[in-house]
Scaffold this active site. Structure first.
Site, PDB file in Angstrom:
ATOM      1  N   CYS A   2       0.730  -1.072  -0.060  1.00 52.33           N
ATOM      2  CA  CYS A   2      -0.025   0.063  -0.087  1.00 52.33           C
ATOM      3  C   CYS A   2       0.912   1.175  -0.062  1.00 52.33           C
ATOM      4  O   CYS A   2       1.966   1.371   0.218  1.00 52.33           O
ATOM      5  CB  CYS A   2      -0.890  -0.095   1.200  1.00 52.33           C
ATOM      6  SG  CYS A   2      -2.070  -1.518   1.458  1.00 52.33           S
ATOM      7  N   ARG A  27       3.805   0.141  -6.514  1.00 46.01           N
ATOM      8  CA  ARG A  27       3.743  -0.861  -5.430  1.00 46.01           C
ATOM      9  C   ARG A  27       2.424  -1.682  -5.702  1.00 46.01           C
ATOM     10  O   ARG A  27       2.382  -2.852  -5.012  1.00 46.01           O
ATOM     11  CB  ARG A  27       3.268  -0.338  -4.121  1.00 46.01           C
ATOM     12  CG  ARG A  27       4.479   0.563  -3.437  1.00 46.01           C
ATOM     13  CD  ARG A  27       3.998   1.841  -2.615  1.00 46.01           C
ATOM     14  NE  ARG A  27       5.172   2.347  -1.813  1.00 46.01           N
ATOM     15  CZ  ARG A  27       5.595   1.941  -0.663  1.00 46.01           C
ATOM     16  NH1 ARG A  27       4.856   1.126   0.055  1.00 46.01           N
ATOM     17  NH2 ARG A  27       6.661   2.453  -0.048  1.00 46.01           N
ATOM     18  N   TRP A  74      -3.746  -2.241  -1.233  1.00 38.91           N
ATOM     19  CA  TRP A  74      -3.841  -3.742  -1.728  1.00 38.91           C
ATOM     20  C   TRP A  74      -4.921  -4.325  -0.727  1.00 38.91           C
ATOM     21  O   TRP A  74      -4.528  -4.368   0.562  1.00 38.91           O
ATOM     22  CB  TRP A  74      -2.548  -4.562  -1.598  1.00 38.91           C
ATOM     23  CG  TRP A  74      -1.843  -4.561  -2.952  1.00 38.91           C
ATOM     24  CD1 TRP A  74      -0.724  -4.312  -3.168  1.00 38.91           C
ATOM     25  CD2 TRP A  74      -2.280  -5.294  -4.095  1.00 38.91           C
ATOM     26  NE1 TRP A  74      -0.004  -4.552  -4.354  1.00 38.91           N
ATOM     27  CE2 TRP A  74      -1.389  -5.254  -5.259  1.00 38.91           C
ATOM     28  CE3 TRP A  74      -3.556  -6.094  -4.428  1.00 38.91           C
ATOM     29  CZ2 TRP A  74      -1.310  -5.808  -6.287  1.00 38.91           C
ATOM     30  CZ3 TRP A  74      -3.576  -6.683  -5.618  1.00 38.91           C
ATOM     31  CH2 TRP A  74      -2.609  -6.489  -6.657  1.00 38.91           C
ATOM     32  N   ASN A  98      -0.991   1.584   6.393  1.00 40.91           N
ATOM     33  CA  ASN A  98      -0.052   0.300   5.631  1.00 40.91           C
ATOM     34  C   ASN A  98       0.473  -0.759   6.677  1.00 40.91           C
ATOM     35  O   ASN A  98       0.422  -0.393   7.738  1.00 40.91           O
ATOM     36  CB  ASN A  98       1.216   0.932   5.016  1.00 40.91           C
ATOM     37  CG  ASN A  98       1.143   1.685   3.656  1.00 40.91           C
ATOM     38  OD1 ASN A  98       0.016   2.000   3.519  1.00 40.91           O
ATOM     39  ND2 ASN A  98       2.087   2.150   3.388  1.00 40.91           N
ATOM     40  N   GLY A  99       0.327  -1.900   6.247  1.00 36.12           N
ATOM     41  CA  GLY A  99       0.633  -2.957   7.026  1.00 36.12           C
ATOM     42  C   GLY A  99      -0.555  -3.749   7.551  1.00 36.12           C
ATOM     43  O   GLY A  99      -1.559  -3.890   6.738  1.00 36.12           O
ATOM     44  N   GLU A 479      18.597 -22.818   0.937  1.00 38.89           N
ATOM     45  CA  GLU A 479      18.204 -21.426   0.663  1.00 38.89           C
ATOM     46  C   GLU A 479      19.181 -20.636   1.333  1.00 38.89           C
ATOM     47  O   GLU A 479      19.858 -19.660   0.873  1.00 38.89           O
ATOM     48  CB  GLU A 479      16.765 -20.936   1.148  1.00 38.89           C
ATOM     49  CG  GLU A 479      16.613 -19.446   1.204  1.00 38.89           C
ATOM     50  CD  GLU A 479      16.644 -18.971  -0.075  1.00 38.89           C
ATOM     51  OE1 GLU A 479      16.760 -17.821  -0.398  1.00 38.89           O
ATOM     52  OE2 GLU A 479      16.896 -19.559  -1.369  1.00 38.89           O
ATOM     53  N   LYS A 483      21.781 -18.080  -0.631  1.00 38.02           N
ATOM     54  CA  LYS A 483      22.165 -16.616  -0.305  1.00 38.02           C
ATOM     55  C   LYS A 483      23.618 -16.453  -0.219  1.00 38.02           C
ATOM     56  O   LYS A 483      24.051 -15.151  -0.461  1.00 38.02           O
ATOM     57  CB  LYS A 483      21.218 -16.357   1.182  1.00 38.02           C
ATOM     58  CG  LYS A 483      19.669 -15.958   0.760  1.00 38.02           C
ATOM     59  CD  LYS A 483      19.404 -14.771  -0.116  1.00 38.02           C
ATOM     60  CE  LYS A 483      18.219 -15.033  -0.794  1.00 38.02           C
ATOM     61  NZ  LYS A 483      18.126 -15.980  -1.989  1.00 38.02           N
ATOM     62  N   GLU A 486      25.480 -16.347  -3.326  1.00 41.41           N
ATOM     63  CA  GLU A 486      25.185 -15.361  -4.184  1.00 41.41           C
ATOM     64  C   GLU A 486      25.722 -14.104  -3.969  1.00 41.41           C
ATOM     65  O   GLU A 486      26.079 -13.427  -4.862  1.00 41.41           O
ATOM     66  CB  GLU A 486      23.385 -14.986  -4.170  1.00 41.41           C
ATOM     67  CG  GLU A 486      22.722 -16.262  -4.978  1.00 41.41           C
ATOM     68  CD  GLU A 486      21.134 -15.823  -4.579  1.00 41.41           C
ATOM     69  OE1 GLU A 486      20.482 -15.801  -5.968  1.00 41.41           O
ATOM     70  OE2 GLU A 486      20.747 -15.651  -3.600  1.00 41.41           O
ATOM     71  N   HIS A 502      26.669 -39.501   5.436  1.00 39.77           N
ATOM     72  CA  HIS A 502      26.712 -40.008   4.197  1.00 39.77           C
ATOM     73  C   HIS A 502      27.467 -39.805   3.097  1.00 39.77           C
ATOM     74  O   HIS A 502      27.364 -39.970   1.872  1.00 39.77           O
ATOM     75  CB  HIS A 502      25.180 -40.502   3.573  1.00 39.77           C
ATOM     76  CG  HIS A 502      24.304 -41.311   4.325  1.00 39.77           C
ATOM     77  ND1 HIS A 502      24.422 -42.668   4.539  1.00 39.77           N
ATOM     78  CD2 HIS A 502      23.472 -40.833   5.148  1.00 39.77           C
ATOM     79  CE1 HIS A 502      23.392 -43.241   5.365  1.00 39.77           C
ATOM     80  NE2 HIS A 502      22.856 -42.091   5.755  1.00 39.77           N
ATOM     81  N   LYS A 602      18.411 -10.253 -11.998  1.00 42.31           N
ATOM     82  CA  LYS A 602      17.165 -10.218 -11.118  1.00 42.31           C
ATOM     83  C   LYS A 602      16.030 -11.118 -11.796  1.00 42.31           C
ATOM     84  O   LYS A 602      15.485 -11.887 -10.940  1.00 42.31           O
ATOM     85  CB  LYS A 602      16.420  -8.879 -10.932  1.00 42.31           C
ATOM     86  CG  LYS A 602      15.219  -8.835  -9.762  1.00 42.31           C
ATOM     87  CD  LYS A 602      15.627  -9.218  -8.435  1.00 42.31           C
ATOM     88  CE  LYS A 602      14.580  -9.301  -7.644  1.00 42.31           C
ATOM     89  NZ  LYS A 602      14.884 -10.044  -6.453  1.00 42.31           N
TER      90      LYS A 602
END
Length: 607
Positions: A2, A27, A74, A98-99, A479, A483, A486, A502, A602
């Site tokens: 928002c 947004r 939103w 917002n939020g 993940e 990160k 990257e 193993h 991206k």
């Protein structure tokens, strides 16, 4: 996300408020509105859909006033209707938000019990009523806001008008950004510098928990304890740019810290707290008839799908196949009648994933996409679109898009389970309540940022790093390793904790840090057992766990990172925070280009 803009001006503000909203269109939103004070009364104009609809409303019914607030929304709590659009108002106040207000349901019930009536389904309206009730009891606007803020839980930014005070604007920030703009005889509030760029470039960022009182001749900022504070005024430099980093060093850092807000907004689009249900957009097919699901994605989105496989199979008992998008078509997958293919992509334009979607559709599969860009190719071509509402993600290494994907996938898994008769009302209520806890738990995780930054230089010296976890925390190990690779360029690998013996345990020595994700729960003892095998061979362990887990297993660890205690179902969403922060601070310590790491883009739009 928002968008908010507020103007305490010398001249009429409505046109400039709408122009500010246009600068926040990036947004995403589905309704908009403006509120001003006219002749001692609060006036509003709101409209569903795009800003052009609001402009038509204002053209037909103009709005005057020299102080005003405006908002693009939103939909989260409540559908994208005019009555749910911001600003929300009582006789005494009007505000935009917002939020998410996590405890809105109990506050709403309290306010209704005292005789107050609500006109919307939103969480926002409770804030308007709380403040209004204080004012009606004799409080000043400052007292009313201070007292009301202490009643709210969640992540939010607020801008508030007061009927009896046309020369006053109050803003507040907890989790969601809010910027003060300093003009020539005028003052402004905005979600970010972009909204204020045509008005001023002299801005100050409110810190976490701050609230601000703006009059025509003074700006007074207070911290969460109501003590006066100063926040530096900076020159934003924003002109036509779409986004700025705010008061963060990098976009990635900003996006990590946005997660409580954007995950709250994402979950708000799928949860119905008043009904204690999980909901999806209108379905073009019957979930109860789905017999098998293929999840297809790349990179970080693939790991989100890996977590979803655990959730879907455990909750709905539907078999799930998981594929890397670049491999999906080429292994000639068996796509049977009654199957559904679920594709996950931040951009919705990832070439391999888009090609896989088309392959699945050609082979008779129902298709669904989890995407952050609702106008993307995948969104246009799929049968079902599940948006993430993460807002633009500029950092190449995905952070907030990942956790928003997890939020959507958790909601999908619960919905599928209910459709197949495997989720009764009590269990659905439990899941709704667990998911509602996620933003606050993320805020608690972010509170350990300084401790993670302090230990990062130790990890930055390593040539190799291993991550390990069990169950849904295994994808988090993958993940976390991704990160780190990257953005710091350190070789890192993620493993299921039970697999270490193993083969990979041969790599362990005192120079290889091992990051262990072990929330207390049914898999904790087995994970700790694997961790102790590492320690017995000289491995340096960084343990990420909750207080109970740290009490049981922190001995002999190189370092620990404390997380809030959360249910195993939502742990992957919360434990994403420390692995992101660790990678970020290690990269900063190494001096790499955090936001644009070498060789990466991206949105990958080629195979």
């Amino acid at each position: 996300m928002c968008g908010i803009i507020g103007i305490l001006g010398k001249d009429e503000v409505t046109d400039r408020l709408v122009e500010g909203l246009r600068r926040l269109e990036y947004r995403g939103y589905d309704s908009a509105g403006v509120s001003t004070i006219v002749d001692g009364h609060i006036e509003r104009r709101r409209a569903e859909g795009k800003l052009d609809n609001l402009a038509k409303t204002l053209s037909a019914d103009p709005l005057t006033g020299r102080v005003g607030i405006a908002h693009t929304r939103w939909a989260t709590h409540g559908a994208p209707t005019t009555s749910n659009a911001h600003p929300h108002a009582t006789l005494e106040v009007s505000l935009v938000h917002n939020g998410i207000i996590e405890n809105f349901k109990e506050l709403r019930e309290e306010l209704q019990a005292s005789g107050r009536s609500f006109e919307s389904q939103t969480d926002t309206e409770v804030a308007a009523h709380l403040i209004s009730r204080e004012i009606e009891a004799g409080a000043t606007p400052e007292q009313a806001v201070s007292r009301s803020l202490k009643r709210l839980r969640g992540a939010f930014a607020l801008a508030i008008l007061f009927r009896q005070h046309p020369d006053l604007l109050i803003g507040a920030r907890l989790g969601s950004p809010l910027v003060i703009g300093y003009g020539d005889g005028e003052t402004y509030l905005g979600s970010d510098a972009i909204a204020l760029a045509p008005l001023t470039q002299r801005i100050a960022y409110l810190e976490e928990g701050d609230w601000v009182v703006i009059t025509r001749d003074k700006v007074s900022i207070y911290d969460r304890n109501d003590k006066p504070v100063d926040r530096p005024i900076t020159v934003s430099g924003v002109t036509g740019a779409l986004i700025d980093k705010g008061n963060h060093r990098h976009f990635m850092q900003k996006e990590i810290f946005e997660q409580p807000v954007v995950v709250a907004q994402t979950l708000g689009a799928y949860l119905r707290p008043l009904e204690e249900q999980v909901a999806l957009p209108a379905l073009p097919f019957d979930l109860a008839e789905i017999r098998r699901i293929s999840i297809v994605a790349c990179g970080t989105s693939y790991y989100a799908g890996m977590v979803a496989k655990y959730w879907i199979e455990q909750l709905a008992r539907v078999p799930v196949e998981l594929d890397i998008a670049s491999e999906f078509r080429y292994r000639a997958p068996v796509l049977e009648e009654g199957g559904m293919a679920l594709f996950i992509s931040q951009s919705g334009e990832t070439a391999d994933t888009l090609a896989a979607l088309r392959h699945a559709a050609e082979n008779g599969q129902k298709t669904a996409v989890v995407v952050n860009v609702a106008s993307s190719s995948m969104a246009r071509e799929a049968d079902l679109v599940l948006p993430t509402h993460a807002g633009p993600e500029i950092g190449v290494a995905s952070t907030k898009a990942f956790t928003c994907q997890l939020g959507v996938l958790a909601a999908f898994a619960a919905n599928l389970a209910r459709a197949r008769g495997r989720l009764d009302a009590a269990e659905e209520k439990r899941i709704v309540n667990l998911l509602a806890e996620v933003p606050a738990a993320m805020n608690a995780a972010l509170a350990h940022d300084a401790a993670i930054e302090e230990m990062a230089p130790v990890i930055a010296k390593a040539r190799d790093v291993l991550y390990m976890g069990r169950g849904p925390d295994y994808p988090l190990a993958l993940e976390g390793a991704l990160k780190l690779k990257e953005i710091s360029y350190i070789h890192a690998e993620g493993y299921a904790a039970g697999e270490l013996k193993h083969g990979p345990i041969a790599l362990i020595d005192e120079n290889v840090p091992v990051i262990v994700m072990a929330p207390s729960g049914p898999l904790f003892e087995k994970t700790v057992s694997n961790m102790q095998e590492v320690q017995a061979r000289g491995g340096q362990v960084v343990l990420i766990s909750d207080p109970e887990g740290l009490r049981a297993a922190a001995e002999d660890c190189l370092a620990t990172i404390e997380m809030p205690h959360v249910d195993a179902f939502i742990a992957p969403m919360v434990y994403a925070i420390p692995v992101q922060l660790l990678a970020y601070h290690v990269a900063v310590a190494k001096g790499t280009d955090v936001d644009q790491p070498r060789n990466l883009a991206k949105s990958v739009t080629v195979e």
